[in-house]
Design a protein around this motif. Structure first.
Motif, short mmCIF file in Angstrom:
data_model
loop_
_atom_site.label_atom_id
_atom_site.label_comp_id
_atom_site.label_asym_id
_atom_site.label_seq_id
_atom_site.Cartn_x
_atom_site.Cartn_y
_atom_site.Cartn_z
N SER A 2 0.82 -1.22 0.00
CA SER A 2 0.00 0.00 0.00
C SER A 2 0.85 1.26 0.00
CB SER A 2 -0.89 0.04 1.24
OG SER A 2 -1.72 -1.08 1.27
N LEU A 3 1.84 1.30 0.87
CA LEU A 3 2.62 2.52 0.99
C LEU A 3 3.42 2.82 -0.27
CD1 LEU A 3 3.80 2.70 4.68
CD2 LEU A 3 1.68 3.42 3.58
N GLU A 4 3.83 1.76 -0.96
CA GLU A 4 4.55 1.95 -2.21
C GLU A 4 3.63 2.61 -3.24
OE1 GLU A 4 7.69 1.43 -2.88
OE2 GLU A 4 7.49 1.93 -5.02
N VAL A 5 2.38 2.17 -3.26
CA VAL A 5 1.39 2.78 -4.16
C VAL A 5 1.21 4.24 -3.79
CG1 VAL A 5 -1.00 2.74 -4.95
CG2 VAL A 5 0.20 0.59 -4.50
N ALA A 6 1.04 4.51 -2.50
CA ALA A 6 0.82 5.87 -2.04
C ALA A 6 1.97 6.77 -2.45
CB ALA A 6 0.64 5.90 -0.52
N GLU A 7 3.18 6.25 -2.32
CA GLU A 7 4.35 7.07 -2.62
C GLU A 7 4.37 7.46 -4.10
OE1 GLU A 7 9.17 6.66 -2.53
OE2 GLU A 7 7.97 5.23 -1.38
N ARG A 8 4.04 6.53 -4.96
CA ARG A 8 4.07 6.83 -6.39
C ARG A 8 2.94 7.76 -6.80
NH1 ARG A 8 6.10 1.35 -9.50
NH2 ARG A 8 7.36 0.52 -7.80
N LEU A 9 1.91 7.82 -5.95
CA LEU A 9 0.75 8.66 -6.25
C LEU A 9 0.93 10.09 -5.80
CD1 LEU A 9 -2.63 7.04 -5.16
CD2 LEU A 9 -1.95 7.84 -7.42
N VAL A 10 1.95 10.37 -4.99
CA VAL A 10 2.06 11.67 -4.31
C VAL A 10 0.90 11.83 -3.36
CG1 VAL A 10 2.64 14.10 -4.62
CG2 VAL A 10 2.72 12.59 -6.57
N GLN A 19 11.58 8.49 -14.44
CA GLN A 19 12.30 7.90 -13.30
C GLN A 19 11.55 8.13 -12.00
OE1 GLN A 19 16.18 9.67 -13.33
NE2 GLN A 19 16.67 8.89 -15.37
N GLU A 20 11.06 9.35 -11.86
CA GLU A 20 10.38 9.72 -10.63
C GLU A 20 9.17 8.82 -10.40
OE1 GLU A 20 10.25 13.99 -10.48
OE2 GLU A 20 8.67 13.90 -8.94
N LEU A 21 8.51 8.45 -11.47
CA LEU A 21 7.31 7.61 -11.35
C LEU A 21 7.66 6.13 -11.40
CD1 LEU A 21 4.86 9.57 -13.71
CD2 LEU A 21 5.07 9.71 -11.23
N LYS A 22 8.94 5.83 -11.49
CA LYS A 22 9.40 4.43 -11.56
C LYS A 22 8.68 3.68 -12.68
CE LYS A 22 10.47 4.22 -6.65
NZ LYS A 22 10.25 3.51 -5.40
N MET A 23 8.51 4.33 -13.80
CA MET A 23 7.84 3.69 -14.92
C MET A 23 8.82 2.78 -15.66
SD MET A 23 5.72 6.94 -16.37
CE MET A 23 5.26 6.09 -17.87
N ARG A 24 8.32 1.61 -16.00
CA ARG A 24 9.19 0.66 -16.69
C ARG A 24 9.27 0.93 -18.20
NH1 ARG A 24 7.22 -5.11 -15.49
NH2 ARG A 24 5.41 -4.11 -16.45
N ARG A 25 8.24 1.60 -18.71
CA ARG A 25 8.23 1.90 -20.13
C ARG A 25 8.23 3.41 -20.33
NH1 ARG A 25 4.93 -2.36 -22.64
NH2 ARG A 25 4.65 -3.96 -21.06
N PRO A 26 8.67 3.84 -21.49
CA PRO A 26 8.60 5.28 -21.78
C PRO A 26 7.14 5.72 -21.92
CG PRO A 26 9.37 4.06 -23.70
CD PRO A 26 9.29 3.08 -22.57
N PHE A 27 6.92 7.02 -21.91
CA PHE A 27 5.58 7.53 -22.12
C PHE A 27 5.09 7.16 -23.51
CE2 PHE A 27 7.23 10.29 -18.83
CZ PHE A 27 6.20 10.23 -17.93
N GLU A 28 3.78 7.03 -23.62
CA GLU A 28 3.23 6.63 -24.92
C GLU A 28 3.15 7.80 -25.87
OE1 GLU A 28 -0.31 4.18 -24.33
OE2 GLU A 28 0.47 3.80 -22.32
N SER A 29 3.15 9.01 -25.32
CA SER A 29 3.18 10.21 -26.17
C SER A 29 3.70 11.38 -25.34
CB SER A 29 1.78 10.52 -26.72
OG SER A 29 0.95 11.00 -25.68
N ARG A 30 4.21 12.38 -26.06
CA ARG A 30 4.67 13.56 -25.33
C ARG A 30 3.52 14.30 -24.70
NH1 ARG A 30 9.83 13.75 -26.40
NH2 ARG A 30 10.54 13.65 -28.56
N GLU A 31 2.34 14.19 -25.31
CA GLU A 31 1.16 14.81 -24.72
C GLU A 31 0.89 14.18 -23.35
OE1 GLU A 31 1.32 13.76 -27.82
OE2 GLU A 31 0.49 15.27 -29.19
N GLN A 32 0.98 12.86 -23.30
CA GLN A 32 0.76 12.18 -22.03
C GLN A 32 1.79 12.61 -21.00
OE1 GLN A 32 2.00 8.10 -21.62
NE2 GLN A 32 0.13 7.55 -20.54
#
Lengths: 156, 156
Positions: free
Chosen positions: A66-74, B7-20
């Motif tokens: 849960s807390l990991e989710v919260a952190e990524r959500l701001v 990086q901040e969002l710990k996303m594994r994939r790049p954004f699908e569009s610059r708009e996103q």
DNA sequence: TCCATTTAATTGACATATCAATTATTACTA
DNA sequence: TAGTAATAATTGATATGTCAATTAAATGGA
């Protein structure tokens, strides 16, 4: 010459600083965008916060604490409980207590959660284009890099 | 190369569009800024929404109808009632029914409301500088003009 | 003049953001 | 190993944003 934002806010005086204008501009622009996404999500029975949680879980590819989710959500920590409660009631996620550390609550996407996300993928992409597609790729790059730089000043 | 936001969002994939990317970037940056202002306002016993109402009333220079305040706030109409209720309880504004049109409720700043605003003027300006002062004036101009343009696509 | 329409504001219901304080479990330390 | 500290999550209180529906007052047309 008064800025576009100044007119929109019916301000009688100019902004006191460009920093102030930028902060208000950011808030205003974000509000406008969020309103549109809120409408789209509502058509699928969820809210923006709920959508974000689902997207985070799908992106992670595995159940998250849960807390990991919260952190990524701001999101502030206490809020996460209610969010997950409602998602669980909608049967879009489920909670699991791992034996290893029974303090943790893992949140996992359900099949229905995945289905809601899948149904939203295309409409969300389209809405992004509708709302921001009138900016050129170069402008979007500039905007993104300025926003990154703005956030860089707020350590953490 | 992954973007700073990715990086901040710990996303594994790049954004699908610059708009996103821009939409999420905007939301994220706005959140960070709002958190700081929320803290500042709390030290003075008010919330961001309450501060905005007080500022709008001072800027107008005269009492305004509730709906006029709501419109300038980007707040949905029904929400304005509770906001004004709480400000009235804090004695920072007062309500008045004009004889001319008794459907209208005019909202007026009190002396205490003005005092709270006056006490916040300098801290607010300083916080703007603290949070965004690391951007050059040229960058701030660019950012403002890109945000104006972004909003231009969302006809009211 | 009377009634339907419009306008201004409010109410009630729910989701969310925020804080301080609490519970349950695990880790550490003297 | 007993007892305290740290961690994960929850609860309860208040403020806000959102909708649909309602009340109160003013307006306009037949």
């Amino acid at each position: 010459m008064p800025t576009s934002l100044q007119q929109e806010l019916k301000m009688r005086r100019p902004f006191e600083s460009r920093e102030q204008e930028a902060a208000l501009n950011l808030a205003r622009t974000n509000d406008r965008l969020q309103i549109e996404f809120t409408r789209l999500f509502r058509q699928h029975g969820i809210t923006p916060a709920q959508f974000n949680i689902l997207r985070i879980l799908r992106g992670a590819g595995e159940p998250l604490p849960s807390l990991e989710v919260a952190e990524r959500l701001v999101t502030v920590v206490p809020g996460i409980t209610g969010l997950i409660d409602r998602l669980e009631r909608l049967e879009l996620v489920c909670r699991k207590r791992p034996e290893a550390d029974r303090r943790v609550v893992l949140v996992e996407l359900t099949r229905q959660g995945r289905a809601v996300l899948a149904a939203l993928d295309t409409p969300v992409l389209e809405l992004h284009r509708t709302l921001l597609g009138h900016l050129s790729q170069r402008e979007l790059r500039q905007l993104n890099s300025l926003l990154d730089k703005a956030r860089a000043g707020l350590e953490t």
